[in-house]
Design a protein around this motif. Structure first.
Motif, PDB file in Angstrom:
ATOM      1  N   HIS A 114      -0.232   0.260 -12.046  1.00 38.72           N
ATOM      2  CA  HIS A 114      -0.643   1.651 -11.806  1.00 38.72           C
ATOM      3  C   HIS A 114       0.174   2.257 -10.675  1.00 38.72           C
ATOM      4  N   LEU A 115       0.488   3.540 -10.842  1.00 41.03           N
ATOM      5  CA  LEU A 115       1.374   4.220  -9.910  1.00 41.03           C
ATOM      6  C   LEU A 115       0.727   4.368  -8.527  1.00 41.03           C
ATOM      7  N   ILE A 116       1.448   3.915  -7.500  1.00 40.76           N
ATOM      8  CA  ILE A 116       1.043   4.194  -6.113  1.00 40.76           C
ATOM      9  C   ILE A 116       1.743   5.460  -5.630  1.00 40.76           C
ATOM     10  N   ALA A 117       3.037   5.548  -5.916  1.00 41.62           N
ATOM     11  CA  ALA A 117       3.802   6.709  -5.452  1.00 41.62           C
ATOM     12  C   ALA A 117       4.990   6.932  -6.368  1.00 41.62           C
ATOM     13  N   TYR A 118       5.345   8.201  -6.489  1.00 44.95           N
ATOM     14  CA  TYR A 118       6.503   8.607  -7.289  1.00 44.95           C
ATOM     15  C   TYR A 118       7.173   9.780  -6.598  1.00 44.95           C
ATOM     16  N   GLN A 119       8.497   9.755  -6.568  1.00 45.00           N
ATOM     17  CA  GLN A 119       9.237  10.913  -6.075  1.00 45.00           C
ATOM     18  C   GLN A 119      10.442  11.135  -6.984  1.00 45.00           C
TER      19      GLN A 119
ATOM     20  N   ASP B  99       1.519  -0.702  -8.454  1.00 47.63           N
ATOM     21  CA  ASP B  99       0.803  -1.858  -7.909  1.00 47.63           C
ATOM     22  C   ASP B  99       0.817  -3.000  -8.930  1.00 47.63           C
TER      23      ASP B  99
ATOM     24  N   VAL C  28       6.373   0.461 -21.848  1.00 43.12           N
ATOM     25  CA  VAL C  28       7.434  -0.489 -21.502  1.00 43.12           C
ATOM     26  C   VAL C  28       8.796   0.091 -21.894  1.00 43.12           C
TER      27      VAL C  28
ATOM     28  N   ASN D 202       5.954   4.290   0.209  1.00 39.36           N
ATOM     29  CA  ASN D 202       6.780   5.396   0.703  1.00 39.36           C
ATOM     30  C   ASN D 202       8.033   4.883   1.403  1.00 39.36           C
TER      31      ASN D 202
ATOM     32  N   GLY E 257       0.833  -1.196   0.000  1.00 31.97           N
ATOM     33  CA  GLY E 257       0.000   0.000   0.000  1.00 31.97           C
ATOM     34  C   GLY E 257       0.869   1.248   0.000  1.00 31.97           C
ATOM     35  N   LEU E 258       0.247   2.381   0.279  1.00 36.29           N
ATOM     36  CA  LEU E 258       0.993   3.635   0.213  1.00 36.29           C
ATOM     37  C   LEU E 258       2.103   3.688   1.263  1.00 36.29           C
TER      38      LEU E 258
END
Lengths: 143, 143, 143, 143
Positions: free
Chosen positions: A38-43, A34, A95, A10, A5-6
């Motif tokens: 699909h993006l959960i988090a990006y930094q 996930d 890809v 993180n 999860g998030l």
């Protein structure tokens, strides 16, 4: 830990950045996806250029899409460039067949998602992805 | 504070989530974009669906691309739907003309980036975007 | 003058900006396209947001593609939104059906190219496009 | 000079064309992009074909997106063609991995934008890009 999860995403990013700091790497972009890609988090660290998102996500997306870390896809791209090129187009550009995308696996081998990193060499990107995944209690699979 | 880097972006996201918690909102996706429309950071809360990325980013991207918070674009979409539809296609789908995308401005009015949120009502999304921006020391402009 | 080359395109842009200055307009993006719909010159004033390119070019492209200034396409979009939406998609997003795109015509009525402007109201954008075209010795046709 | 606005972009283009004239090059298209990869100014000399826009912009966009002049991307394309191909698709066709795209840097190394040129050989295109950037008081970085 069998959920990505998030909070876990993180934690992965924090640990990946910590490893990059120890190694003295260039600024990175780190994407956590996930199992559905699909993006959960990006930094993106200050100074990292803007296509890092597409490259980092593309490594992780390719890993999930083919069920193997993106180092495997890099081998495919070298041996059978026509296949990698077709995958790139077939996925709408999602890809990127370069090492640095690692599957997030449970101890039992299940796939929970993937981490992609871009900014330094592909080998260093992958090392940080796996360090981040392991620090969060999962098994990293670079391909 | 006149720079929008990763530390500020993460602070914005944390504060936006805090406000959403106080308001009891549904799970959100929060995107922070730099002035060129590129993602600095994104976080999606557990339970938020996967297109939140495209909607949140699209609100912020449209705000930056037209130089006004996405509530302005929402008005355009109601008054001149043909213009909003054309912008959506012209931008390759990167513009979502719905409230919830707020410009990150300096005290002097300069544009440093934008925050887009998706997951609850457009009004609530916008309230959290502005709360996050203000908490990080910037001025939020919802349009 | 029956040729629209770079010198004429630059003259059009200079005159359009001069008129915008007299009128006290917001910062503009000005695109000059040849008869085939391809960009000869573009200039974006400081402070104009980045989607001005797509909007300005899209007005001019639509004008050329349909053989009428983009004010005509704006009327189509209001009367028959399905047609404008289809044109937007059919052109790959290259048509924006909003006033502010004017054909560059010879005295005899021939079409040499088009000018599209975005940044202020559609009416003001169009006024500057026509002012620029006329200043360069051509006839402007807003539709 | 630490700002890349329209006046600087026009100065870069003028100086690039002047250098091309001294070298007797073929007609060129010159694109100046801001740090986010968005066009500030473009000029296409009479006789230059219409895809010069896409090539010139694509060189500059790739340079900004990866944080290195496009000669670096040209090397990637030769050594790892699968990576360059994937970047092209991942960016929606906005990356052209060929020399002739130079970063516009400050004396301190900061990136303000990029210049891409197309029309003659890649080496000559790059020479004019750097000449234009230097004439405007910046540091050109071809990769």
């Amino acid at each position: 830990m069998t959920t990505l999860g998030l909070a876990q995403a993180n934690a992965i990013i924090d640990a990946a950045f910590a490893r990059a700091g120890e190694l003295g790497l260039k600024p990175l972009g780190v994407a956590v996806l996930d199992a559905g890609g699909h993006l959960i988090a990006y930094q993106r660290q200050d100074g990292a250029s803007f296509l890092r998102l597409q490259v980092a996500s593309g490594k992780a997306y390719g890993a999930l899409g083919m069920g193997a870390g993106s180092r495997w896809l890099q081998g495919v791209a070298i041996d059978r460039p026509h296949f990698a090129a077709a995958l790139s187009v077939a996925s709408g550009g999602k890809v990127v067949p370069v090492a640095g995308g690692a599957l997030v696996r449970t101890r039992e081998g299940g796939i929970l998602g993937a981490v992609g990193i871009s900014g330094d060499t592909a080998d260093n990107d992958e090392a940080c992805a796996i360090a981040g995944i392991e620090a969060a209690g999962f098994v990293g699979d670079g391909g």
